[in-house]
Write a protein that holds these residues in place. Structure first.
Motif, PDB file in Angstrom:
ATOM      1  N   ALA A   1      56.009  -7.489  36.091  1.00  0.00           N
ATOM      2  CA  ALA A   1      55.052  -6.424  35.788  1.00  0.00           C
ATOM      3  C   ALA A   1      55.585  -5.501  34.709  1.00  0.00           C
ATOM      4  N   ALA A   2      56.899  -5.402  34.603  1.00  0.00           N
ATOM      5  CA  ALA A   2      57.518  -4.534  33.599  1.00  0.00           C
ATOM      6  C   ALA A   2      57.783  -5.271  32.287  1.00  0.00           C
ATOM      7  N   GLY A   3      57.279  -6.501  32.205  1.00  0.00           N
ATOM      8  CA  GLY A   3      57.436  -7.257  30.969  1.00  0.00           C
ATOM      9  C   GLY A   3      58.777  -7.946  30.822  1.00  0.00           C
ATOM     10  N   ARG A   4      59.503  -8.109  31.934  1.00  0.00           N
ATOM     11  CA  ARG A   4      60.821  -8.745  31.868  1.00  0.00           C
ATOM     12  C   ARG A   4      60.826 -10.075  32.611  1.00  0.00           C
ATOM     13  N   GLY A   5      59.665 -10.746  32.640  1.00  0.00           N
ATOM     14  CA  GLY A   5      59.566 -11.998  33.374  1.00  0.00           C
ATOM     15  C   GLY A   5      60.490 -13.080  32.873  1.00  0.00           C
ATOM     16  N   SER A   6      60.804 -13.080  31.596  1.00  0.00           N
ATOM     17  CA  SER A   6      61.658 -14.133  31.035  1.00  0.00           C
ATOM     18  C   SER A   6      63.142 -13.806  31.122  1.00  0.00           C
ATOM     19  N   ALA A   7      63.473 -12.625  31.653  1.00  0.00           N
ATOM     20  CA  ALA A   7      64.881 -12.227  31.782  1.00  0.00           C
ATOM     21  C   ALA A   7      65.517 -12.916  32.994  1.00  0.00           C
ATOM     22  N   PRO A   8      66.834 -13.149  32.966  1.00  0.00           N
ATOM     23  CA  PRO A   8      67.494 -13.821  34.088  1.00  0.00           C
ATOM     24  C   PRO A   8      67.349 -13.037  35.392  1.00  0.00           C
ATOM     25  N   ALA A   9      67.213 -13.775  36.497  1.00  0.00           N
ATOM     26  CA  ALA A   9      67.105 -13.153  37.820  1.00  0.00           C
ATOM     27  C   ALA A   9      68.130 -13.702  38.799  1.00  0.00           C
ATOM     28  N   LEU A  10      68.384 -15.024  38.744  1.00  0.00           N
ATOM     29  CA  LEU A  10      69.264 -15.648  39.728  1.00  0.00           C
ATOM     30  C   LEU A  10      70.058 -16.766  39.066  1.00  0.00           C
ATOM     31  N   HIS A  11      71.387 -16.630  39.078  1.00  0.00           N
ATOM     32  CA  HIS A  11      72.279 -17.624  38.476  1.00  0.00           C
ATOM     33  C   HIS A  11      72.771 -18.571  39.566  1.00  0.00           C
ATOM     34  N   LEU A  12      72.336 -19.837  39.497  1.00  0.00           N
ATOM     35  CA  LEU A  12      72.693 -20.846  40.482  1.00  0.00           C
ATOM     36  C   LEU A  12      73.525 -21.939  39.826  1.00  0.00           C
ATOM     37  N   ARG A  13      74.161 -22.770  40.637  1.00  0.00           N
ATOM     38  CA  ARG A  13      74.930 -23.894  40.081  1.00  0.00           C
ATOM     39  C   ARG A  13      74.037 -24.813  39.255  1.00  0.00           C
ATOM     40  N   GLU A  14      72.766 -24.957  39.705  1.00  0.00           N
ATOM     41  CA  GLU A  14      71.851 -25.881  39.038  1.00  0.00           C
ATOM     42  C   GLU A  14      71.260 -25.289  37.765  1.00  0.00           C
ATOM     43  N   GLY A  15      71.440 -24.007  37.565  1.00  0.00           N
ATOM     44  CA  GLY A  15      70.868 -23.356  36.399  1.00  0.00           C
ATOM     45  C   GLY A  15      70.425 -21.948  36.752  1.00  0.00           C
ATOM     46  N   THR A  16      69.784 -21.285  35.816  1.00  0.00           N
ATOM     47  CA  THR A  16      69.366 -19.894  35.994  1.00  0.00           C
ATOM     48  C   THR A  16      67.853 -19.803  36.115  1.00  0.00           C
ATOM     49  N   LEU A  17      67.394 -19.048  37.120  1.00  0.00           N
ATOM     50  CA  LEU A  17      65.974 -18.747  37.270  1.00  0.00           C
ATOM     51  C   LEU A  17      65.704 -17.401  36.620  1.00  0.00           C
ATOM     52  N   ASN A  18      64.637 -17.329  35.810  1.00  0.00           N
ATOM     53  CA  ASN A  18      64.241 -16.024  35.310  1.00  0.00           C
ATOM     54  C   ASN A  18      63.316 -15.359  36.337  1.00  0.00           C
ATOM     55  N   HIS A  19      62.885 -14.145  36.057  1.00  0.00           N
ATOM     56  CA  HIS A  19      62.094 -13.418  37.046  1.00  0.00           C
ATOM     57  C   HIS A  19      60.731 -14.069  37.285  1.00  0.00           C
ATOM     58  N   ASN A  20      60.128 -14.675  36.267  1.00  0.00           N
ATOM     59  CA  ASN A  20      58.869 -15.391  36.479  1.00  0.00           C
ATOM     60  C   ASN A  20      59.082 -16.595  37.394  1.00  0.00           C
ATOM     61  N   GLN A  21      60.168 -17.329  37.170  1.00  0.00           N
ATOM     62  CA  GLN A  21      60.468 -18.482  38.020  1.00  0.00           C
ATOM     63  C   GLN A  21      60.819 -18.037  39.435  1.00  0.00           C
ATOM     64  N   LEU A  22      61.526 -16.912  39.548  1.00  0.00           N
ATOM     65  CA  LEU A  22      61.835 -16.368  40.869  1.00  0.00           C
ATOM     66  C   LEU A  22      60.537 -16.070  41.625  1.00  0.00           C
ATOM     67  N   ARG A  23      59.604 -15.435  40.947  1.00  0.00           N
ATOM     68  CA  ARG A  23      58.327 -15.100  41.569  1.00  0.00           C
ATOM     69  C   ARG A  23      57.594 -16.374  42.008  1.00  0.00           C
ATOM     70  N   GLN A  24      57.593 -17.408  41.162  1.00  0.00           N
ATOM     71  CA  GLN A  24      56.914 -18.663  41.495  1.00  0.00           C
ATOM     72  C   GLN A  24      57.581 -19.362  42.676  1.00  0.00           C
ATOM     73  N   ARG A  25      58.925 -19.351  42.700  1.00  0.00           N
ATOM     74  CA  ARG A  25      59.645 -20.018  43.789  1.00  0.00           C
ATOM     75  C   ARG A  25      59.441 -19.286  45.115  1.00  0.00           C
ATOM     76  N   VAL A  26      59.400 -17.949  45.067  1.00  0.00           N
ATOM     77  CA  VAL A  26      59.115 -17.178  46.281  1.00  0.00           C
ATOM     78  C   VAL A  26      57.717 -17.508  46.784  1.00  0.00           C
ATOM     79  N   ALA A  27      56.738 -17.606  45.880  1.00  0.00           N
ATOM     80  CA  ALA A  27      55.354 -17.915  46.267  1.00  0.00           C
ATOM     81  C   ALA A  27      55.258 -19.288  46.925  1.00  0.00           C
ATOM     82  N   MET A  28      55.973 -20.294  46.374  1.00  0.00           N
ATOM     83  CA  MET A  28      55.957 -21.641  46.947  1.00  0.00           C
ATOM     84  C   MET A  28      56.622 -21.681  48.314  1.00  0.00           C
ATOM     85  N   LEU A  29      57.792 -21.057  48.411  1.00  0.00           N
ATOM     86  CA  LEU A  29      58.501 -21.072  49.687  1.00  0.00           C
ATOM     87  C   LEU A  29      57.706 -20.325  50.746  1.00  0.00           C
TER      88      LEU A  29
END
Length: 513
Positions: free
Chosen positions: A21-49
């Motif tokens: 909502a603050a325009g930072r959807g493409s910024a990093p949110a979660l650094h995992l061994r498999e790669g990094t999720l940005n805030h948009n991907q974090l939001r999508q993964r939370v919605a799916m789970l």
């Protein structure tokens, strides 16, 4: 921000929406061994789970437990379960099956998600209520392939969001009930007084089953920053991760800080650090000196808290050098009072009990009205918040400048390496073995651990190795006694009970404490 101003709280899962909502959807949110999720991907993964959970566990308020190391699942579950209208019950991955079985039975969890190795240790009878069990990788695979998503929830912020199990001085761990508002305002409060920003990277080294550990995620995401979860074996792993992710925020407990100050820190590992935070025990004067010397450009935040009220106080970094032993003052949204036995505010310099009032106070202990009534009581008359308050059992003093200083505990709880340990839980395990007639677990001051667990038993020393093996089997590593002391007889007090005070004095003397 006034400590007595309380803004509106929101359902916890809305944290996943803030950065986008603050325009930072493409910024990093979660650094995992498999790669990094940005805030948009974090939001999508939370919605799916959340969509998968709502289908898998129908029924508002049902409990979903997790028993796994840090990874995508454990990081997303606090938000996904909240969005699905469920209650998350994180189990410390260091616990053994007996402790996990107690938490599952006590919480009435209907779903357990965990690592296969941990799930394989469960025995028949451990799942006393209907409880489905699924591996974490399979859960994520099902959630991804199901294609169900849930948008932001519209629940009441006062609804229950999580049950965190914590040890007290007696009995088995009890579940602290935390609402969406508790967790939302806790994230907002910490992000504010730490000065967290969108470009911050938090290294999450603490267990996510602890309130302090879980807040690493929530407060960072509230501020729009990113989190790098880390399960480490050696202190050097923490140092390497700080360099790899250019970490700005590092939270730890005193024993870990001791190890980290004994480790070589290359310039690239220290360069990005902006703040160091401590809780789970007081920093010693020597440790403060070493941290300030090793990380002169990082602000040091000593903090004090209890799961029943999340966080209570912090010491402003500008005051650390002049007041290194102080607990500081109340965090935003907390009102901290120091009262006498009648509930009246004590004078400056006098010792009293720390009482926490305000919207960070939890909802009590899960299905335990008796223990809730002992700790959660109407706020003292002097409180400006009113309502229910947490009477901590900790003895503190307030100086003329309003700074608080820890004086001691009223109960026998052992605090070792940042863990709260119930002496009774250890003692019950010893007696159940049949290898000792009496047992007393005590905490002895220790430079590295804060307190080391010592066990005093009456019985035949010939069973010493068998007892040690039994304890290694049934208790987690942090509960293991550093020493077992065999006695032919226990000292008794005038009431004929074991004199724990006398035993404590004996052990302190023997070990130079």
């Amino acid at each position: 921000m006034s400590h007595l101003f309380t803004p509106a709280a929101f359902p916890l899962d809305h944290l996943a929406e803030r950065a986008g909502a603050a325009g930072r959807g493409s910024a990093p949110a979660l650094h995992l061994r498999e790669g990094t999720l940005n805030h948009n991907q974090l939001r999508q993964r939370v919605a799916m789970l959340a969509g998968w959970l709502a289908h898998k566990v129908p029924g508002k308020g049902a409990r979903v437990a997790s028993w796994a190391a840090k990874g995508e699942l454990t990081c997303l579950l606090p938000l996904a379960a909240a969005r699905a209208g469920l209650v998350h019950v994180p189990i410390n991955p260091l616990l053994k099956r007996a402790q996990a079985a107690h938490i599952l039975a006590d919480s009435g969890a209907t779903l357990l998600i965990g690592t296969p190795a941990r799930l394989a240790t469960l025995e028949p009878g451990d799942l006393t209520a209907p409880c489905a069990v699924i591996g974490e990788d399979e859960a994520l695979l099902q959630a991804t392939s199901a294609g169900r998503t849930l948008g932001p929830s519209a629940g009441d912020p006062a609804d229950l969001a999580a049950i965190l199990y914590t040890s007290g001085s007696t009995g088995r761990p009890k579940g602290v009930m935390l609402s969406h508002a508790n967790l939302w305002l806790g994230a907002m409060s910490v992000a504010h007084y730490l000065g967290s920003a969108e470009d911050d990277v938090t290294l999450a080294v603490l267990p996510l089953s602890f309130d302090y550990g879980q807040n690493q995620l929530l407060s960072t995401w509230y501020a729009g920053g990113s989190v790098a979860p880390l399960d480490f074996l050696f202190p050097k792993d923490v140092v390497k991760a700080c360099a790899r992710h250019r970490v700005t925020t590092l939270a730890a407990v005193p024993p870990l800080w001791v190890q980290l100050t004994e480790t070589d820190w290359p310039a690239e590992a220290r360069a990005s650090l902006r703040r160091l935070t401590n809780s789970g025990g007081a920093l010693t004067l020597e440790l403060v000196r070493r941290l300030r010397g090793m990380f002169p450009d990082a602000r040091l935040f000593p903090m004090y808290g209890l799961t029943e009220a999340f966080r209570s106080t912090y010491l402003d970094p500008s005051l650390v050098d002049a007041h290194p032993t102080s607990m500081g003052t109340a965090i935003p949204f907390a009102e901290i009072l120091v009262v006498d036995e009648t509930g009246d505010i004590v004078a400056d310099g006098e010792e009293g009990e720390l009482v926490h009032c305000g919207p960070l106070v939890a909802q009590g202990y899960w299905q335990d009205a008796a223990r809730t009534a002992e700790r959660f009581k109407p706020a003292p008359a002097a409180s400006r918040y009113g309502g229910m308050a947490v009477f901590s059992g900790d003895r503190v003093r307030r100086d003329a400048d309003g700074l608080l200083y820890f004086a001691g505990r009223r109960d026998a709880m052992i605090k070792s390496a940042g863990n709260r340990i119930s002496p009774q839980e250890i003692e019950e395990t010893v007696l159940a073995s049949g290898l000792a007639a009496e047992a007393v677990a005590l905490g002895v001051p220790d430079a590295r651990l804060g307190q080391a667990v010592h066990l005093v038993v009456r019985g035949d020393p010939a069973g010493g190795e068998a007892l040690a093996q039994r304890l290694r089997r049934d208790l987690p590593n942090f509960m293991q006694p550093q020493m077992i002391h065999w006695r032919e007889a226990m000292p008794l007090n005038p009431n004929g009970k074991i004199d724990r005070t006398a035993l404590q004095a004996q052990l302190n003397k023997e070990h130079g404490a």
